[in-house]
Design a protein around this motif. Structure first.
Motif, PDB file in Angstrom:
ATOM      1  N   VAL A 190       0.823  -1.702  -0.132  1.00 25.42           N
ATOM      2  CA  VAL A 190      -0.351   0.148   0.348  1.00 25.42           C
ATOM      3  C   VAL A 190       1.079   1.227   0.085  1.00 25.42           C
ATOM      4  O   VAL A 190       1.923   1.702   0.779  1.00 25.42           O
ATOM      5  CB  VAL A 190      -1.114  -0.052   1.248  1.00 25.42           C
ATOM      6  N   VAL A 191       0.858   2.444  -0.435  1.00 22.74           N
ATOM      7  CA  VAL A 191       1.317   3.436  -1.632  1.00 22.74           C
ATOM      8  C   VAL A 191       0.999   4.195  -0.672  1.00 22.74           C
ATOM      9  O   VAL A 191       1.030   5.753  -0.323  1.00 22.74           O
ATOM     10  CB  VAL A 191       1.441   3.708  -2.349  1.00 22.74           C
ATOM     11  N   HIS A 192      -0.508   4.755  -0.771  1.00 26.71           N
ATOM     12  CA  HIS A 192      -1.492   5.460  -0.024  1.00 26.71           C
ATOM     13  C   HIS A 192      -2.768   5.313  -0.039  1.00 26.71           C
ATOM     14  O   HIS A 192      -3.265   4.380  -0.819  1.00 26.71           O
ATOM     15  CB  HIS A 192      -1.029   7.012  -0.470  1.00 26.71           C
ATOM     16  N   HIS A 232     -13.641   8.051   3.393  1.00 23.00           N
ATOM     17  CA  HIS A 232     -14.310   8.892   4.752  1.00 23.00           C
ATOM     18  C   HIS A 232     -13.220   9.924   4.567  1.00 23.00           C
ATOM     19  O   HIS A 232     -13.637  10.940   5.919  1.00 23.00           O
ATOM     20  CB  HIS A 232     -14.122   8.061   5.779  1.00 23.00           C
ATOM     21  N   LEU A 233     -12.865  11.034   3.415  1.00 23.44           N
ATOM     22  CA  LEU A 233     -12.693  12.117   3.427  1.00 23.44           C
ATOM     23  C   LEU A 233     -11.510  12.198   4.117  1.00 23.44           C
ATOM     24  O   LEU A 233     -11.079  13.409   4.772  1.00 23.44           O
ATOM     25  CB  LEU A 233     -14.203  12.849   3.594  1.00 23.44           C
ATOM     26  N   LYS A 234     -10.700  11.442   4.247  1.00 24.28           N
ATOM     27  CA  LYS A 234      -9.200  11.897   4.960  1.00 24.28           C
ATOM     28  C   LYS A 234      -8.673  11.235   4.123  1.00 24.28           C
ATOM     29  O   LYS A 234      -8.775   9.634   4.103  1.00 24.28           O
ATOM     30  CB  LYS A 234      -9.371  12.248   6.273  1.00 24.28           C
ATOM     31  N   ASP A 235      -7.360  10.505   4.765  1.00 21.40           N
ATOM     32  CA  ASP A 235      -5.931   9.650   4.544  1.00 21.40           C
ATOM     33  C   ASP A 235      -5.978   8.801   5.467  1.00 21.40           C
ATOM     34  O   ASP A 235      -6.470   9.037   6.508  1.00 21.40           O
ATOM     35  CB  ASP A 235      -4.465  10.378   4.546  1.00 21.40           C
ATOM     36  N   GLN A 236      -5.910   7.338   4.940  1.00 23.61           N
ATOM     37  CA  GLN A 236      -5.963   6.388   5.956  1.00 23.61           C
ATOM     38  C   GLN A 236      -4.785   4.985   5.704  1.00 23.61           C
ATOM     39  O   GLN A 236      -5.015   4.158   4.787  1.00 23.61           O
ATOM     40  CB  GLN A 236      -7.307   5.282   5.533  1.00 23.61           C
ATOM     41  N   GLN A 258       1.218  12.350  -1.312  1.00 18.01           N
ATOM     42  CA  GLN A 258       0.422  13.154  -0.702  1.00 18.01           C
ATOM     43  C   GLN A 258      -0.590  13.503  -1.915  1.00 18.01           C
ATOM     44  O   GLN A 258       0.010  13.539  -2.703  1.00 18.01           O
ATOM     45  CB  GLN A 258       1.234  14.306  -0.624  1.00 18.01           C
ATOM     46  N   LEU A 259      -1.549  13.588  -1.554  1.00 14.93           N
ATOM     47  CA  LEU A 259      -3.157  13.958  -2.441  1.00 14.93           C
ATOM     48  C   LEU A 259      -2.950  15.195  -3.160  1.00 14.93           C
ATOM     49  O   LEU A 259      -3.003  16.579  -1.620  1.00 14.93           O
ATOM     50  CB  LEU A 259      -4.260  13.018  -2.314  1.00 14.93           C
ATOM     51  N   ASN A 260      -4.118  15.306  -3.791  1.00 18.14           N
ATOM     52  CA  ASN A 260      -4.074  17.374  -4.269  1.00 18.14           C
ATOM     53  C   ASN A 260      -5.426  17.106  -3.813  1.00 18.14           C
ATOM     54  O   ASN A 260      -6.360  17.155  -4.420  1.00 18.14           O
ATOM     55  CB  ASN A 260      -3.636  17.764  -5.268  1.00 18.14           C
ATOM     56  N   SER A 280       1.191  12.391  -5.001  1.00 16.93           N
ATOM     57  CA  SER A 280       3.217  13.043  -5.135  1.00 16.93           C
ATOM     58  C   SER A 280       3.538  11.728  -4.258  1.00 16.93           C
ATOM     59  O   SER A 280       3.501  12.038  -3.146  1.00 16.93           O
ATOM     60  CB  SER A 280       2.748  14.194  -5.068  1.00 16.93           C
ATOM     61  N   ILE A 281       4.790  11.895  -5.241  1.00 17.59           N
ATOM     62  CA  ILE A 281       6.266  10.318  -3.631  1.00 17.59           C
ATOM     63  C   ILE A 281       7.354  11.358  -4.139  1.00 17.59           C
ATOM     64  O   ILE A 281       7.847  11.865  -4.565  1.00 17.59           O
ATOM     65  CB  ILE A 281       6.126   9.253  -4.633  1.00 17.59           C
ATOM     66  N   ALA A 282       7.657  12.350  -2.520  1.00 18.20           N
ATOM     67  CA  ALA A 282       8.335  13.119  -1.727  1.00 18.20           C
ATOM     68  C   ALA A 282       9.925  12.468  -2.587  1.00 18.20           C
ATOM     69  O   ALA A 282      10.229  11.035  -2.228  1.00 18.20           O
ATOM     70  CB  ALA A 282       8.620  13.701  -1.080  1.00 18.20           C
ATOM     71  N   THR A 283      11.393  12.514  -2.635  1.00 19.82           N
ATOM     72  CA  THR A 283      12.738  12.123  -2.565  1.00 19.82           C
ATOM     73  C   THR A 283      12.702  11.080  -3.184  1.00 19.82           C
ATOM     74  O   THR A 283      13.507  10.208  -2.432  1.00 19.82           O
ATOM     75  CB  THR A 283      13.603  12.030  -1.456  1.00 19.82           C
TER      76      THR A 283
END
Length: 268
Positions: free
Chosen positions: A61-63, A67-71, A84-86, A98-101
């Motif tokens: 699982v990457v992301h 329910h209107l929020k990150d799980q 992070q999602l926009n 988006s995936i940082a670094t």
């Protein structure tokens, strides 16, 4: 009959719902933020929206979002605090992540799964990795029989390297490339050996994956060699002649100098 018609209608509506991901591989550069695009048809009830990103190779699982929020309870440890999602675009049908670094271990296949009141669909995209090659470091090694010019640099993937003379002719060169390190870099040494101490050559490196091309031009004029050896020899002969001349002058000076006679005492 009415039941089958309703079922057919539901299945048809479900087939009409689809998501869009890039069909061509997406390039991500080392250390930068990678963007994984995923678009879908939004609905009027965002509370029913479920977005899941995962790796195809091992289903990590990457992301996750619902329910209107990150799980993120089941998020892989490799992606903690990096995804992070926009959120301003989700309601408009944008599930891009988006995936940082970004690093070499992040390269591979990703699956975007979206579900809402209109249906469920998924898409797969390929994320490739590249690292810009650093500024080549030049070293020149002079020997009595030849001169070696060498460049060292780091990047990814394995580049195309060529050396050219002033006439544009491709020169034979020696290369050493170590395997990619944990940091996702190849270490490259490329050198050219010439019997002629005067050089007018061009070093070219191409990294097509990162759309990078480097060219470094080098002109080398070496005026040492035989002339320096001759100067040393002449200087040695002159020193020897000076010593001999000094010795001869001292010899004749000593021979021509009168000897001191002892003084006699007069006894009365």
């Amino acid at each position: 009959m009415l039941f089958f018609l309703l079922l057919w209608t539901l299945l048809r509506c479900a087939d009409l719902f689809s998501i869009t991901v890039p069909s061509d591989p997406v390039l991500a550069v080392r250390g930068a933020t990678a963007l994984l695009s995923c678009l879908f048809e939004s609905d009027s009830d965002p509370s029913k929206l479920v977005i899941t990103w995962q790796r195809v190779e091992d289903m990590r699982v990457v992301h996750s979002y619902y329910h209107l929020k990150d799980q993120l309870e089941r998020q892989s440890a490799d992606y903690i605090n990096r995804t992070q999602l926009n959120y301003n675009e989700i309601a408009k049908g944008n599930a891009s992540l988006s995936i940082a670094t970004f690093g070499l271990k992040d390269a591979g296949k990703y699956e975007c799964v979206v579900s809402n009141t209109k249906g469920t669909d998924k898409g797969t995209l390929q994320l490739n990795y590249a690292a810009i090659y650093s500024e080549p470091r030049l070293s020149i090694h002079l020997k009595s029989s030849n001169v070696t010019v060498q460049y060292e640099t780091e990047g990814y993937p394995q580049p195309e390297v060529m050396w050219f003379n002033s006439g544009g002719q491709n020169l034979t060169n020696h290369q050493e490339i170590s395997s990619a390190s944990d940091e996702g870099l190849y270490y490259l040494k490329s050198s050219y050996v010439s019997q002629n101490p005067e050089l007018n050559i061009t070093f070219t490196l191409k990294n097509p994956a990162a759309h990078q091309e480097l060219q470094r031009h080098l002109i080398l004029n070496y005026e040492g060699g035989q002339s320096s050896s001759s100067s040393v020899a002449v200087l040695s002969v002159l020193c020897l002649c000076l010593l001999l001349s000094t010795g001869v002058l001292l010899y004749f000076y000593c021979r021509g100098k009168p000897a001191h006679k002892p003084m006699l005492n007069n006894h009365h």
